[in-house]
Design a protein around this motif. Structure first.
Motif, PDB file in Angstrom:
ATOM      1  N   ILE A  98       0.847  -1.194   0.000  1.00 46.49           N
ATOM      2  CA  ILE A  98       0.000   0.000   0.000  1.00 46.49           C
ATOM      3  C   ILE A  98       0.885   1.248   0.000  1.00 46.49           C
ATOM      4  O   ILE A  98       1.784   1.372   0.827  1.00 46.49           O
ATOM      5  N   GLN A  99       0.619   2.132  -0.924  1.00 44.18           N
ATOM      6  CA  GLN A  99       1.309   3.424  -1.001  1.00 44.18           C
ATOM      7  C   GLN A  99       0.279   4.526  -0.809  1.00 44.18           C
ATOM      8  O   GLN A  99      -0.782   4.504  -1.436  1.00 44.18           O
ATOM      9  N   VAL A 100       0.590   5.488   0.066  1.00 40.99           N
ATOM     10  CA  VAL A 100      -0.312   6.613   0.328  1.00 40.99           C
ATOM     11  C   VAL A 100       0.436   7.904   0.021  1.00 40.99           C
ATOM     12  O   VAL A 100       1.512   8.143   0.568  1.00 40.99           O
ATOM     13  N   ALA A 101      -0.118   8.710  -0.868  1.00 37.27           N
ATOM     14  CA  ALA A 101       0.440  10.023  -1.192  1.00 37.27           C
ATOM     15  C   ALA A 101      -0.556  11.082  -0.747  1.00 37.27           C
ATOM     16  O   ALA A 101      -1.765  10.935  -0.963  1.00 37.27           O
ATOM     17  N   PHE A 140     -11.495  30.276   5.302  1.00 40.84           N
ATOM     18  CA  PHE A 140     -10.491  29.609   4.485  1.00 40.84           C
ATOM     19  C   PHE A 140     -10.982  28.217   4.131  1.00 40.84           C
ATOM     20  O   PHE A 140     -11.721  27.602   4.895  1.00 40.84           O
ATOM     21  N   GLU A 141     -10.521  27.725   2.969  1.00 42.50           N
ATOM     22  CA  GLU A 141     -10.840  26.365   2.536  1.00 42.50           C
ATOM     23  C   GLU A 141      -9.536  25.583   2.456  1.00 42.50           C
ATOM     24  O   GLU A 141      -8.555  26.066   1.890  1.00 42.50           O
ATOM     25  N   VAL A 142      -9.532  24.407   3.044  1.00 40.21           N
ATOM     26  CA  VAL A 142      -8.357  23.532   3.028  1.00 40.21           C
ATOM     27  C   VAL A 142      -8.772  22.213   2.389  1.00 40.21           C
ATOM     28  O   VAL A 142      -9.777  21.613   2.786  1.00 40.21           O
ATOM     29  N   ILE A 143      -8.012  21.780   1.389  1.00 46.66           N
ATOM     30  CA  ILE A 143      -8.300  20.523   0.689  1.00 46.66           C
ATOM     31  C   ILE A 143      -7.125  19.568   0.885  1.00 46.66           C
ATOM     32  O   ILE A 143      -5.970  19.929   0.671  1.00 46.66           O
ATOM     33  N   GLN A 144      -7.437  18.335   1.298  1.00 44.13           N
ATOM     34  CA  GLN A 144      -6.451  17.260   1.389  1.00 44.13           C
ATOM     35  C   GLN A 144      -6.718  16.303   0.237  1.00 44.13           C
ATOM     36  O   GLN A 144      -7.854  15.894   0.031  1.00 44.13           O
ATOM     37  N   LYS A 145      -5.665  15.954  -0.476  1.00 43.93           N
ATOM     38  CA  LYS A 145      -5.793  14.997  -1.577  1.00 43.93           C
ATOM     39  C   LYS A 145      -5.018  13.746  -1.194  1.00 43.93           C
ATOM     40  O   LYS A 145      -3.812  13.808  -0.975  1.00 43.93           O
ATOM     41  N   PHE A 146      -5.727  12.644  -1.115  1.00 45.81           N
ATOM     42  CA  PHE A 146      -5.102  11.354  -0.813  1.00 45.81           C
ATOM     43  C   PHE A 146      -5.188  10.476  -2.049  1.00 45.81           C
ATOM     44  O   PHE A 146      -6.232  10.395  -2.695  1.00 45.81           O
ATOM     45  N   ARG A 147      -4.070   9.812  -2.357  1.00 44.10           N
ATOM     46  CA  ARG A 147      -4.031   8.806  -3.423  1.00 44.10           C
ATOM     47  C   ARG A 147      -3.490   7.542  -2.782  1.00 44.10           C
ATOM     48  O   ARG A 147      -2.324   7.493  -2.369  1.00 44.10           O
ATOM     49  N   LEU A 194      -2.059  24.676   6.749  1.00 46.17           N
ATOM     50  CA  LEU A 194      -1.565  23.430   6.168  1.00 46.17           C
ATOM     51  C   LEU A 194      -1.092  22.406   7.206  1.00 46.17           C
ATOM     52  O   LEU A 194      -0.675  21.308   6.831  1.00 46.17           O
ATOM     53  N   ILE A 195      -1.175  22.756   8.483  1.00 44.35           N
ATOM     54  CA  ILE A 195      -0.815  21.795   9.528  1.00 44.35           C
ATOM     55  C   ILE A 195      -2.009  21.535  10.450  1.00 44.35           C
ATOM     56  O   ILE A 195      -2.468  20.404  10.587  1.00 44.35           O
ATOM     57  N   THR A 219      -1.421   7.710  10.837  1.00 43.19           N
ATOM     58  CA  THR A 219      -1.565   9.140  11.061  1.00 43.19           C
ATOM     59  C   THR A 219      -0.547   9.897  10.212  1.00 43.19           C
ATOM     60  O   THR A 219       0.605   9.493  10.110  1.00 43.19           O
ATOM     61  N   VAL A 220      -0.991  10.978   9.606  1.00 42.96           N
ATOM     62  CA  VAL A 220      -0.116  11.800   8.773  1.00 42.96           C
ATOM     63  C   VAL A 220       0.556  12.841   9.659  1.00 42.96           C
ATOM     64  O   VAL A 220      -0.095  13.504  10.458  1.00 42.96           O
ATOM     65  N   ASP A 221       1.868  12.991   9.497  1.00 43.40           N
ATOM     66  CA  ASP A 221       2.619  14.021  10.208  1.00 43.40           C
ATOM     67  C   ASP A 221       2.599  15.279   9.338  1.00 43.40           C
ATOM     68  O   ASP A 221       3.443  15.456   8.460  1.00 43.40           O
ATOM     69  N   TYR A 222       1.610  16.137   9.571  1.00 42.86           N
ATOM     70  CA  TYR A 222       1.434  17.317   8.731  1.00 42.86           C
ATOM     71  C   TYR A 222       2.565  18.327   8.903  1.00 42.86           C
ATOM     72  O   TYR A 222       2.891  19.040   7.955  1.00 42.86           O
ATOM     73  N   LEU A 223       3.182  18.379  10.062  1.00 44.86           N
ATOM     74  CA  LEU A 223       4.322  19.270  10.263  1.00 44.86           C
ATOM     75  C   LEU A 223       5.489  18.827   9.375  1.00 44.86           C
ATOM     76  O   LEU A 223       6.101  19.647   8.679  1.00 44.86           O
ATOM     77  N   ALA A 224       5.782  17.532   9.356  1.00 43.03           N
ATOM     78  CA  ALA A 224       6.855  17.015   8.498  1.00 43.03           C
ATOM     79  C   ALA A 224       6.518  17.237   7.021  1.00 43.03           C
ATOM     80  O   ALA A 224       7.395  17.611   6.229  1.00 43.03           O
ATOM     81  N   LEU A 225       5.273  17.039   6.652  1.00 43.37           N
ATOM     82  CA  LEU A 225       4.832  17.258   5.274  1.00 43.37           C
ATOM     83  C   LEU A 225       5.033  18.726   4.881  1.00 43.37           C
ATOM     84  O   LEU A 225       5.521  19.027   3.788  1.00 43.37           O
ATOM     85  N   TYR A 226       4.699  19.638   5.787  1.00 46.46           N
ATOM     86  CA  TYR A 226       4.865  21.072   5.537  1.00 46.46           C
ATOM     87  C   TYR A 226       6.347  21.415   5.369  1.00 46.46           C
ATOM     88  O   TYR A 226       6.726  22.136   4.445  1.00 46.46           O
ATOM     89  N   ARG A 227       7.179  20.883   6.250  1.00 42.07           N
ATOM     90  CA  ARG A 227       8.622  21.150   6.157  1.00 42.07           C
ATOM     91  C   ARG A 227       9.213  20.597   4.862  1.00 42.07           C
ATOM     92  O   ARG A 227      10.072  21.225   4.246  1.00 42.07           O
ATOM     93  N   GLN A 228       8.767  19.412   4.443  1.00 44.15           N
ATOM     94  CA  GLN A 228       9.250  18.829   3.187  1.00 44.15           C
ATOM     95  C   GLN A 228       8.882  19.725   2.007  1.00 44.15           C
ATOM     96  O   GLN A 228       9.684  19.923   1.093  1.00 44.15           O
ATOM     97  N   GLU A 229       7.676  20.262   2.026  1.00 52.56           N
ATOM     98  CA  GLU A 229       7.235  21.132   0.936  1.00 52.56           C
ATOM     99  C   GLU A 229       8.048  22.422   0.920  1.00 52.56           C
ATOM    100  O   GLU A 229       8.441  22.899  -0.150  1.00 52.56           O
TER     101      GLU A 229
END
Length: 167
Positions: free
Chosen positions: A49-52, A66-73, A111-112, A142-152
Motif C-alpha cells: 500500500i502506497q499513500v500520497a 479559508f478552505e483547506v483541501i487534502q488529496k489522498f491517493r 496546512l498543519i 496518522t499523517v505528520d502534517y508538520l513534516a509534510l509542511y517542512r518537506q514542501e
C-alpha cells in the motif's frame, strides 16, 4: 501611579486564536477495484500500500474564512507481480473560520492544524470505501502534517535556489 504605568508598559497579550469548522465535504472521490474489473486470478496476494498526500489552502471571499483541501491517493499493488489491486483517490475539504492567527503564521496554520483536525474523518472514509469496495478496511497511519509542511518548504527552496544564484 507608578504601578499603573508599570502595568501599561507590559506588552499586549496575543489575541486568542479562534477556529471553527464550518463545513466538511468530499470534493471528488474515485475508487477502482482492479481485481474485480480485470478478473485477476486469486493467487497469492501480498498487498503493498502506497499513500500520497497533498494539501491546498485558499482564502474565501468571506472575512476570516479559508478552505483547506487534502488529496489522498492510495494505491494497493500485489508485491508478487506488481499488479494493481485497487486505487482510491479522494479530495476532502473543510471550510474554516479562523481569527487571531498572525498573517505570518496563517500559512502553516492552514496546512498543519486544519488538516490535522480533518484527518480522523478522511481516515474513516478511506476505511469504509476500501471495505465496501471488497477489501479489508484500510486504516491509514496518522499523517505528520508538520513534516509534510517542512518537506514542501524544503522542496520549494530547492527548486528556487538555482534561479536565484548569479551566473
Amino acid at each position: 501611579m507608578a504601578e499603573e504605568n508599570g502595568a501599561d508598559a507590559q506588552p499586549q497579550a496575543q489575541p486568542q486564536v479562534k477556529m471553527q469548522v464550518l463545513a466538511q465535504f468530499i470534493r471528488d472521490m474515485s475508487f477502482e477495484n482492479a481485481v474485480a474489473q480485470k478478473g485477476l486470478n486469486g493467487g497469492e496476494v501480498q498487498p503493498d500500500i502506497q499513500v500520497a498526500v497533498s494539501l491546498d489552502a485558499r482564502k474565501r471571499p468571506q472575512d476570516h474564512q479559508f478552505e483547506v483541501i487534502q488529496k489522498f491517493r492510495v494505491t494497493s499493488k500485489n508485491r508478487a507481480n506488481n499488479e494493481t489491486l485497487f486505487l482510491l483517490e479522494i479530495d476532502y475539504g473543510g471550510v474554516f473560520h479562523i481569527e487571531g492567527v498572525p498573517d505570518e503564521q496563517m500559512h502553516p496554520f492552514l496546512l498543519i492544524e486544519c488538516p490535522r483536525l480533518l484527518f480522523p474523518f478522511i481516515r474513516r472514509i478511506i476505511s469504509d470505501v476500501t471495505r465496501d469496495g471488497g477489501f479489508p478496511a484500510l486504516n491509514i497511519d496518522t499523517v505528520d502534517y508538520l513534516a509534510l509542511y517542512r518537506q514542501e518548504l524544503a522542496r520549494r527552496a530547492q527548486t528556487q535556489a538555482p534561479q536565484t544564484q548569479p551566473n
